[in-house]
Design a protein around this motif. Structure first.
Motif, mmCIF file in Angstrom:
data_model
loop_
_atom_site.group_PDB
_atom_site.id
_atom_site.type_symbol
_atom_site.label_atom_id
_atom_site.label_comp_id
_atom_site.label_asym_id
_atom_site.label_seq_id
_atom_site.Cartn_x
_atom_site.Cartn_y
_atom_site.Cartn_z
ATOM 1 N N MET A 52 -6.033 -5.147 -5.610
ATOM 2 C CA MET A 52 -6.868 -4.841 -4.450
ATOM 3 C C MET A 52 -7.175 -3.340 -4.393
ATOM 4 O O MET A 52 -8.311 -2.950 -4.122
ATOM 5 N N PHE A 53 -6.168 -2.509 -4.677
ATOM 6 C CA PHE A 53 -6.400 -1.061 -4.682
ATOM 7 C C PHE A 53 -7.370 -0.674 -5.792
ATOM 8 O O PHE A 53 -8.327 0.064 -5.559
ATOM 9 N N PHE A 54 -7.134 -1.147 -7.002
ATOM 10 C CA PHE A 54 -7.990 -0.782 -8.140
ATOM 11 C C PHE A 54 -9.440 -1.221 -7.939
ATOM 12 O O PHE A 54 -10.364 -0.484 -8.266
ATOM 13 N N LEU A 55 -9.633 -2.434 -7.421
ATOM 14 C CA LEU A 55 -10.981 -2.983 -7.282
ATOM 15 C C LEU A 55 -11.622 -2.645 -5.935
ATOM 16 O O LEU A 55 -12.740 -3.095 -5.660
ATOM 17 N N ASN A 56 -10.916 -1.891 -5.105
ATOM 18 C CA ASN A 56 -11.435 -1.470 -3.814
ATOM 19 C C ASN A 56 -11.787 -2.678 -2.941
ATOM 20 O O ASN A 56 -12.836 -2.724 -2.296
ATOM 21 N N ILE A 57 -10.888 -3.660 -2.930
ATOM 22 C CA ILE A 57 -11.069 -4.888 -2.161
ATOM 23 C C ILE A 57 -10.066 -4.893 -1.014
ATOM 24 O O ILE A 57 -8.854 -4.852 -1.248
ATOM 25 N N ARG A 58 -10.565 -4.884 0.201
ATOM 26 C CA ARG A 58 -9.702 -4.958 1.395
ATOM 27 C C ARG A 58 -8.520 -3.994 1.296
ATOM 28 O O ARG A 58 -7.367 -4.373 1.461
ATOM 29 N N ARG A 64 -7.549 -1.612 3.229
ATOM 30 C CA ARG A 64 -6.743 -1.464 4.450
ATOM 31 C C ARG A 64 -5.721 -2.586 4.573
ATOM 32 O O ARG A 64 -4.581 -2.358 4.975
ATOM 33 N N VAL A 65 -6.097 -3.805 4.208
ATOM 34 C CA VAL A 65 -5.168 -4.938 4.237
ATOM 35 C C VAL A 65 -4.047 -4.697 3.225
ATOM 36 O O VAL A 65 -2.860 -4.893 3.540
ATOM 37 N N ALA A 66 -4.413 -4.261 2.013
ATOM 38 C CA ALA A 66 -3.406 -3.980 0.990
ATOM 39 C C ALA A 66 -2.471 -2.868 1.442
ATOM 40 O O ALA A 66 -1.251 -2.949 1.255
ATOM 41 N N ALA A 67 -3.038 -1.836 2.047
ATOM 42 C CA ALA A 67 -2.210 -0.715 2.518
ATOM 43 C C ALA A 67 -1.257 -1.173 3.620
ATOM 44 O O ALA A 67 -0.061 -0.840 3.596
ATOM 45 N N LEU A 68 -1.766 -1.935 4.583
ATOM 46 C CA LEU A 68 -0.896 -2.431 5.657
ATOM 47 C C LEU A 68 0.185 -3.366 5.122
ATOM 48 O O LEU A 68 1.336 -3.318 5.574
ATOM 49 N N ALA A 69 -0.176 -4.210 4.173
ATOM 50 C CA ALA A 69 0.811 -5.112 3.589
ATOM 51 C C ALA A 69 1.908 -4.333 2.859
ATOM 52 O O ALA A 69 3.093 -4.657 2.988
ATOM 53 N N THR A 70 1.522 -3.297 2.126
ATOM 54 C CA THR A 70 2.533 -2.514 1.407
ATOM 55 C C THR A 70 3.374 -1.687 2.372
ATOM 56 O O THR A 70 4.580 -1.523 2.162
ATOM 57 N N ILE A 71 2.761 -1.201 3.447
ATOM 58 C CA ILE A 71 3.535 -0.483 4.470
ATOM 59 C C ILE A 71 4.577 -1.427 5.072
ATOM 60 O O ILE A 71 5.757 -1.062 5.200
ATOM 61 N N ALA A 72 4.168 -2.626 5.431
ATOM 62 C CA ALA A 72 5.099 -3.606 6.006
ATOM 63 C C ALA A 72 6.202 -3.957 5.004
ATOM 64 O O ALA A 72 7.385 -4.026 5.368
ATOM 65 N N PHE A 73 5.822 -4.173 3.753
ATOM 66 C CA PHE A 73 6.784 -4.500 2.703
ATOM 67 C C PHE A 73 7.821 -3.390 2.542
ATOM 68 O O PHE A 73 9.034 -3.644 2.523
ATOM 69 N N LEU A 74 7.348 -2.144 2.453
ATOM 70 C CA LEU A 74 8.262 -1.018 2.266
ATOM 71 C C LEU A 74 9.127 -0.786 3.502
ATOM 72 O O LEU A 74 10.327 -0.500 3.372
#
Length: 134
Positions: free
Chosen positions: A65-71, A73-83
């Motif tokens: 998602m980060f590499f392809l610039n797809i959603r 903000r969703v990827a960032a929030l998911a990784t924040i929650a995961f971490l």
């Protein structure tokens, strides 16, 4: 002037997005290549062994998602929650050991963790330098 600041911000976001993709893809590759260590990591957190596979899938998905610039903000929030979840579990289980070794934060040791931490400090400072008004 505002256009220049917006352009700088856009470049900073793009660089950060690609860097996040590399971080999470690298973590997934490491877990695949070092499966026993990945399983040991999750079992130390009192999670089932299969959680290491779920983490690899998660890391591959968010890095894509980060590499392809797809959603992003969703990827960032998911990784924040995961971490945050991983940190919360670690603190709940090992708070006394963590507190006893807190001094390590203020001593530079030539190891991959400290080098990465200091690279993150440098990136934060570059972002601050580029975005600060004075």
């Amino acid at each position: 002037m505002a256009q220049k600041i917006a352009g700088t911000r856009d470049r900073t976001v793009e660089i950060t997005r690609i860097a996040a993709g590399f971080v999470f893809l690298s973590a997934a590759v490491f877990r695949v290549l070092h499966h026993a260590e990945a399983v040991a990591e999750v079992t130390r957190l009192h999670l089932p062994a299969f959680a290491s596979t779920a983490i690899v899938v998660f890391e591959v998905v968010v890095s894509t998602m980060f590499f392809l610039n797809i959603r992003v903000r969703v990827a960032a929030l998911a990784t924040i929650a995961f971490l945050c979840g991983a940190i919360a579990i670690a603190l709940a289980l090992y708070w006394s050991e963590i507190l006893a070794s807190i001094h390590e934060l203020f001593v530079f040791n030539a190891n991959p963790t400290d080098i990465l931490l200091h690279v993150m400090y440098i990136l934060f400072l570059i972002i601050l330098f580029r975005g600060a008004r004075k």
